[in-house]
Design an enzyme around this catalytic site. Structure first.
Site, short mmCIF file in Angstrom:
data_model
loop_
_atom_site.label_atom_id
_atom_site.label_comp_id
_atom_site.label_asym_id
_atom_site.label_seq_id
_atom_site.Cartn_x
_atom_site.Cartn_y
_atom_site.Cartn_z
N CYS A 135 46.40 -11.79 51.10
CA CYS A 135 46.33 -11.05 49.84
C CYS A 135 45.10 -11.36 49.01
O CYS A 135 44.35 -12.28 49.28
CB CYS A 135 47.58 -11.27 48.99
N GLY A 161 44.23 -7.18 51.95
CA GLY A 161 45.62 -6.80 52.19
C GLY A 161 45.85 -5.33 51.98
O GLY A 161 45.42 -4.78 50.96
N ASN A 189 48.13 -16.04 46.35
CA ASN A 189 47.34 -15.89 47.57
C ASN A 189 47.42 -17.20 48.33
O ASN A 189 47.01 -18.24 47.83
CB ASN A 189 45.88 -15.57 47.21
N GLY A 190 47.97 -17.18 49.54
CA GLY A 190 48.08 -18.39 50.34
C GLY A 190 49.41 -18.51 51.02
O GLY A 190 50.15 -17.53 51.17
N TYR A 208 35.03 -14.39 58.39
CA TYR A 208 35.68 -13.09 58.63
C TYR A 208 36.26 -12.41 57.40
O TYR A 208 36.09 -11.22 57.20
CB TYR A 208 36.78 -13.30 59.69
N SER A 248 32.74 -6.69 59.99
CA SER A 248 32.54 -8.08 59.59
C SER A 248 31.54 -8.83 60.46
O SER A 248 31.11 -9.92 60.09
CB SER A 248 33.88 -8.82 59.59
N ASP A 284 30.64 -10.62 67.96
CA ASP A 284 31.88 -10.52 67.19
C ASP A 284 32.09 -11.85 66.49
O ASP A 284 31.52 -12.88 66.87
CB ASP A 284 33.06 -10.18 68.10
N ASP A 285 32.96 -11.85 65.45
CA ASP A 285 33.12 -13.06 64.65
C ASP A 285 34.14 -14.03 65.21
O ASP A 285 34.11 -15.22 64.90
CB ASP A 285 33.46 -12.71 63.20
#
Length: 489
Positions: free
Chosen positions: A12, A38, A114-115, A255, A296, A358-359
């Site tokens: 989020c 999110g 957030n977390g 990312y 990304s 790519d990441d």
């Protein structure tokens, strides 16, 4: 968005503002810039003139939740907090969409998080035994029940006591009739920044890109263990604990975060570009062009091209309007889902030796389809370059990977992964290279980064998750596992 193509998600983004006449609209614009964090649901709660809190939330993208003008127009107030969600803890129902709003006799409280709390399950069990009734099954709500059970005289004292009881990764925004509070966990796993508008109002956001969008000047990052209080008297910052050690999530730089965000003074785009440069220096392959996986990985691809001194080409085109594909029961449909989001540019890759950047590699399925797509378009060879180390360990601080069985690198060697993906070669950035590229320059282990996903050294105890933790398979275990599977067949 990157989350449409990959199977790795952060749960989020949060945004808050105090004493702004356009609080709800400002929060909407701030959340819009955090939509990449999110897409499952969104919500906004405002403090009305009478001190009561009023909210609106729903499932889906922010624009869908507030598609009717009256949904935002009814949120009249001078302070607000908002949330965009991708759920890691709790189910995917409307009851878990935030901000969560609580009505008490002594005033309303709204909370956005957030977390991921690593002791949420055990804490909830204790709270329920003492009579607590939960309105959701999100770990966010645990903090509110803890606050209500503290004996201290003031809300701030009860909040500080409660913050010392929760563990894991968390960035909280809490709105009451009297103040806006922001709190960060003792390790600062998730980013949180403070800005100030021209009218003097303070805003708090998960990323600095949201401050830029709403026209706020960056003031400072919220530091580990800090509690920020913003009210009509201004802003004050105290520590609810002194037992702190910065370990910001390295995946934010790799990312999750937007390229135009800065985290602890490090620009995300430039960090990713340095990751790509370092990756190519460690693995100087011979190719004709570099192609980054949108979106990304484009910054890292520019760094790879710079180091290899070859053109950085747009060999993959992303459909910006593709929808998320939730149900893909067959391989054919899974491949079709990737084709809806990405297509190879034959005129660019035909006959070329391609460095595909790519990441990260999570389960490897998307990498496999993209390599196949480039070869079908005529690429002579595809060399997959990953601008992070192999993801071998689960995350318990707010990323939706909690089992090593989900991680390709935890169960296979690099050569096995290369063969399964179908690439001509496979290269990862080293862990020292990653730390060097991010260049946080912080006097802490790994320069203040959490790199547990790569080395298994978690900065905190795992609490409720300890029993579920699975170490990646050793080489001998992989051979034994493959042998058993063959015998069973």
């Amino acid at each position: 968005m990157a989350t449409e193509v990959k199977s790795l998600n952060e749960e989020c983004g949060i945004f808050g503002v105090w004493n702004d006449p356009e609080a709800a609209k400002r929060t909407y614009f701030g959340l819009h810039s955090l939509q990449h964090r999110g897409q499952e649901g969104a919500g906004i709660v405002v403090r009305q003139e009478n001190g009561q809190l009023l909210g609106h939330k729903g499932m889906g993208l922010l624009a869908d939740v507030f598609s009717r003008p009256e949904a935002l127009d009814t949120l009249v107030g001078t302070s607000a907090i908002g949330h965009v969600r991708y759920g890691t803890a709790g189910s995917h129902g409307i009851e878990n969409i935030q901000p969560l709003l609580f009505h008490y006799l002594d005033g309303d409280v709204a909370m956005a998080h957030n977390g991921n709390l690593t002791n949420a399950v055990s804490s909830r069990r204790v709270l329920e035994k003492s009579g607590a009734t939960f309105q959701s099954n999100s770990d966010t709500e645990v903090l509110m029940h803890l606050i209500q059970r503290q004996k201290e005289a003031t809300f701030v004292e009860r909040l500080k006591a409660s913050l010392n009881q929760i563990k894991g990764g968390f960035a909280y925004l809490i709105l009451t009739k009297d103040a806006l509070y922001a709190a960060l966990d003792p390790n600062g796993f998730r980013p949180l920044s403070i800005g100030q508008l021209e009218n003097g109002s303070f805003v708090v956001a998960s990323e600095t890109c949201a401050l830029d969008v709403v026209g706020a000047r960056f003031v400072q990052d919220v530091k580990p263990g800090q509690l920020v209080q913003i009210d009509d008297n201004g802003m004050s910052i105290t520590n609810y604990t002194n037992q702190t050690q910065l370990a910001v999530c390295s995946m934010e730089y790799i990312y999750f975060a937007r390229p135009d965000s800065n985290i602890y003074g490090v620009n995300v785009h430039l960090a990713r570009q340095r990751m790509g440069y370092q990756l190519a220096k460690e693995n100087p392959i011979d190719v004709d062009i570099v192609v980054g996986v949108p979106n990304s990985s484009l910054s890292a691809a520019s760094g790879v091209a710079l180091a290899l001194n070859v053109p950085n080409e747009m060999g993959l085109i992303k459909n910006q309007y593709s929808s998320r594909t939730f149900i893909q029961p067959t391989q054919e449909l899974r491949e079709q889902g990737v084709k809806m989001k990405l297509s190879a540019l034959k005129a660019v890759v035909d006959g070329k030796n391609v460095a595909l950047v790519d990441d990260s590699i999570v389960r490897g399925t998307t990498s496999k389809y993209i390599v196949k797509m480039l070869k079908t378009a005529g690429a002579k060879s595809v060399h997959l370059m990953i601008s992070s180390p192999p993801l071998k360990y689960p995350c318990f601080y707010g990323i939706d990977i909690e089992h090593t069985r989900e991680l390709m690198a935890a169960n296979h060697s690099v050569e096995e992964m290369r063969a399964m993906i179908g690439a001509d070669s496979l290269h990862f950035l080293s862990l020292p290279g990653l730390i060097k590229a991010i260049d946080l320059k912080h006097n802490a282990p790994n320069e203040g980064l959490c790199v547990a996903y790569f080395d298994g050294n978690y900065p905190t105890p795992l609490y409720d998750y300890a029993a579920d933790f699975e170490a990646p398979k050793t080489a001998d275990e992989r051979v034994l596992s493959a042998t058993v599977e063959m015998e069973e067949v």
